[in-house]
Scaffold this active site. Structure first.
Site, PDB file in Angstrom:
ATOM      1  N   PRO A  35       0.898  -1.122   0.145  1.00 16.01           N
ATOM      2  CA  PRO A  35      -0.051  -0.021  -0.018  1.00 16.01           C
ATOM      3  C   PRO A  35       0.903   1.366  -0.093  1.00 16.01           C
ATOM      4  CG  PRO A  35       0.201  -1.013   2.331  1.00 16.01           C
ATOM      5  CD  PRO A  35       0.612  -1.944   1.179  1.00 16.01           C
ATOM      6  N   CYS A  36       1.641   1.661  -1.142  1.00 17.74           N
ATOM      7  CA  CYS A  36       2.346   2.765  -1.233  1.00 17.74           C
ATOM      8  C   CYS A  36       1.308   3.919  -1.346  1.00 17.74           C
ATOM      9  CB  CYS A  36       3.226   2.519  -2.438  1.00 17.74           C
ATOM     10  SG  CYS A  36       2.282   2.425  -3.977  1.00 17.74           S
TER      11      CYS A  36
END
Length: 156
Positions: A123-124
């Site tokens: 989850p950047c």
């Protein structure tokens, strides 16, 4: 290594999924409807699509897929740390650098974040600017905003 590719229609548009030997290597955002592939139905692609379906329906908050992103040791450390950011939460690049042990590596953390080959699942999108600005997302700011709203993260 030979990657097997398939397509997935998400609320963010088309995604291309690349796997090999049961591992997810890459998710790519596509700007238009892809040309049909000779779809190879395998367990990996079915599981990925199933977990993405559940995520986008709001039923799934943590992915269990076996991942194998390719990158440097530093990138791997950043991507592992990204996976520790809880669903619905955000952090900033400075905090991420601090958690990795060197506050001076903010830019390097940002670069590694931007080179994440498995967005959404790693989850950047949960990393924002120090002033809560939505900055830097390889899939585009509109997709980042969608994902953060979808997860219920606080936005401006």
């Amino acid at each position: 290594m030979s990657l097997v590719k398939s397509h997935y229609k998400s609320p963010l548009g088309w995604l291309e999924l690349s796997t090999s030997e049961g591992f997810l290597y890459q998710i790519s955002f596509l700007d238009s409807r892809p040309k049909p592939l000779l779809e190879i139905t395998n367990t990996s692609h079915k599981k990925i699509k199933s977990e993405l379906d559940e995520y986008f329906r709001g039923e799934h908050k943590q992915f269990t897929l076996p991942l194998k992103p390719e990158g440097t040791n530093f990138q791997q450390r950043v991507w592992n740390e990204l996976q520790q950011i809880p669903f619905g939460c955000v952090t900033n690049y400075g905090e991420l650098a601090k958690r990795l042990g060197d506050v001076k590596k903010v830019r390097a953390v940002g670069r590694a974040n931007g080179q994440n080959p498995i967005p959404i699942i790693i989850p950047c999108h949960r990393v924002i600017g120090v002033n809560n600005n939505l900055v830097g997302y390889a899939g585009g700011i509109s997709r980042k905003k969608f994902l953060l709203k979808h997860e219920g993260a606080l936005l401006l």
